[in-house]
Scaffold this active site. Structure first.
Site, PDB file in Angstrom:
ATOM      1  N   TYR A  95       0.788  -1.256   0.095  1.00 55.83           N
ATOM      2  CA  TYR A  95       0.113   0.131   0.144  1.00 55.83           C
ATOM      3  C   TYR A  95       0.996   1.219   0.065  1.00 55.83           C
ATOM      4  O   TYR A  95       2.064   1.291   0.834  1.00 55.83           O
ATOM      5  CB  TYR A  95      -0.828  -0.010   1.290  1.00 55.83           C
ATOM      6  CG  TYR A  95      -1.572   1.331   1.453  1.00 55.83           C
ATOM      7  CD1 TYR A  95      -2.893   1.474   0.905  1.00 55.83           C
ATOM      8  CD2 TYR A  95      -0.980   2.478   2.164  1.00 55.83           C
ATOM      9  CE1 TYR A  95      -3.580   2.609   1.046  1.00 55.83           C
ATOM     10  CE2 TYR A  95      -1.597   3.520   2.213  1.00 55.83           C
ATOM     11  CZ  TYR A  95      -2.886   3.592   1.831  1.00 55.83           C
ATOM     12  OH  TYR A  95      -3.480   5.072   1.981  1.00 55.83           O
ATOM     13  N   GLU A 150      -3.087   7.784  -4.045  1.00 57.10           N
ATOM     14  CA  GLU A 150      -3.076   6.224  -3.421  1.00 57.10           C
ATOM     15  C   GLU A 150      -3.228   5.154  -4.085  1.00 57.10           C
ATOM     16  O   GLU A 150      -3.775   5.191  -5.263  1.00 57.10           O
ATOM     17  CB  GLU A 150      -4.477   6.341  -2.452  1.00 57.10           C
ATOM     18  CG  GLU A 150      -4.413   4.990  -1.586  1.00 57.10           C
ATOM     19  CD  GLU A 150      -5.723   4.994  -0.716  1.00 57.10           C
ATOM     20  OE1 GLU A 150      -5.658   5.090   0.619  1.00 57.10           O
ATOM     21  OE2 GLU A 150      -6.733   4.641  -1.114  1.00 57.10           O
TER      22      GLU A 150
END
Ligand code: GDP
Ligand code: MN
Length: 387
Positions: A101, A189
């Protein structure tokens, strides 16, 4: 301004972040040649402005044309948490060894950009942040210096990236930081940022929000706003140059000036109500603007009662009253209004309203009184006497 995954990936590619090639399509008929050109297996992905598409069945692997047809047909038109799928993104399926992530955003309390990284990607990152916060690396960046490759390597190592991909992850973080700054994003993101069996580091998903106020600096990004998926009332407000934000309650709120509107939201919340929107008619609102605002407010079916909170400075109370009277003559609202007029020409404004004897309009002298009245009206309680 939130971007769809495939639009975010376009920006990623522009800054050297590795993504898979693919094609956006809006029908099964277009999906077939696209997938054939890309080469199977492909992944078929719903393009909606909401996360958790995978869990909702909006992300499917297809090994051949028959599977592609089946998945594309099922996903188009699918409702994912209130977002109807009109566009599919089809890309060559990647093999996955690890799901990481990565994100960049502005930490307002620290007044600094924040880079986050975790090797526990793919799943709910909020869960990781809550249950195993030590697995989510958070690193503030000096906005003037930017994110150096050394810092990025440090983040990758600290987060526990496999040693052989520390450099690859660092490159991805530097590129993501560049996306964030160069494109004037408020959020960039990647979840998941994958490592392939060939040890390539690649963005499999993209969540990018651009700062709408900086869009004038990026003419190439202006076409990215997803007007089809945008709330139609917000779109109309934008076109008419009115500050309007949709919220999920049932009390329509109109004020002049962002500060006044924000405090009105607070006062209504404290009185136990839930605002349906944030509508700022701005300074110097005239009758025409007020009419426009009433129209916008009532376009939202959820609105059960409306609070008008006007503090006259440049805006004159009598103009506001005239606008309201004109609006009522044209629109004939079916929900009650509470009006608090204060400041410049307020006496004149209240007199005009009283003379007009508008049905279902209630006057209030203070903001608190107005909030209490509107909360009562929204919940269906009758009030004594209109204005
Ligand atoms: P989200 O659910 O909206 O976050 O959509 P994502 O794009 O993140 O996809 C959800 C999940 O689908 C990912 O975490 C992957 O596990 C899986 N997935 C997506 N694309 C691929 C792919 O190309 N290959 C494989 N094997 N899995 C994929
Ligand atoms: Mn994802």
């Amino acid at each position: 301004m939130d971007l769809l995954e495939y639009q975010g990936k376009q920006l990623f590619a522009r800054h050297g972040l590795r993504v898979s090639d693919g094609k956006a399509v809006t029908s099964v008929a277009d999906a077939v040649p696209a997938a054939n050109a890309i080469g199977y297996p492909v992944v078929v992905k719903a393009q909606v402005l909401i996360g958790g598409r995978g869990k909702a069945g909006g992300v499917k692997l297809a090994a051949d044309e028959a599977e592609l047809r089946e998945h594309a047909g099922n996903i188009l038109g699918m409702d994912i948490k209130g977002h109807v799928v009109r566009t599919l993104w089809i890309e060559h399926a990647s093999d996955i060894a690890s799901e990481y992530y990565a994100s960049v955003l502005l930490d307002r309390s620290a007044k600094q950009p924040l880079v986050m990284f975790s090797v526990e990607g793919g799943v709910d990152i909020e869960e990781v942040a809550e249950q195993t916060p030590e697995k989510l690396i958070r690193c503030h960046v000096d906005a003037l210096a930017g994110l150096s490759r050394g810092e990025a390597q440090e983040i990758a190592r600290k987060g526990g990236a496999d040693a052989d991909v520390v450099d690859g992850v660092a490159d991805a973080l530097v590129a993501l930081y560049e996306v964030w700054t160069a494109e004037d994003a408020t959020l960039a993101e990647i979840n998941p940022l994958i490592v392939t069996p060939q040890r390539e580091v690649k963005a499999l998903d993209a969540k990018v929000s651009l700062d709408g106020n900086a869009l004038y600096r990026h003419p190439e990004n202006q076409g990215l706003s997803d007007s089809e998926n945008e709330d139609p009332i917000e779109r109309r407000a934008k076109e008419e140059g009115v500050q309007y934000v949709k919220l999920d309650g049932d009390i329509g709120i109109l004020g002049n000036g962002a500060g006044l509107v924000m405090s009105t939201l607070d006062v209504v919340a404290r009185a136990g109500g839930r605002p349906a929107n944030f509508l700022d008619a701005g300074g110097g609102s005239d009758a025409e603007k007020i009419k426009q605002a009433v129209d916008l407010l009532l376009a939202n079916d959820a609105v059960k009662a409306v609070l008008f909170n006007i503090f006259g400075g440049i805006t004159r109370g009598d103009e506001v009253a005239k606008g309201l009277i004109a609006a009522f003559a044209e629109i004939k609202p079916s929900v009650p209004f509470v009006v608090r007029l204060d400041g410049t020409n307020d006496v004149e404004g209240r007199r005009l309203l009283q003379e007009a004897a508008l049905p279902n309009v209630y006057a209030a002298k203070t903001m608190n009184e107005a909030a209490e009245k509107v909360v009562a009206l929204a919940s269906g309680q009758p009030l004594e006497a209109p204005a």
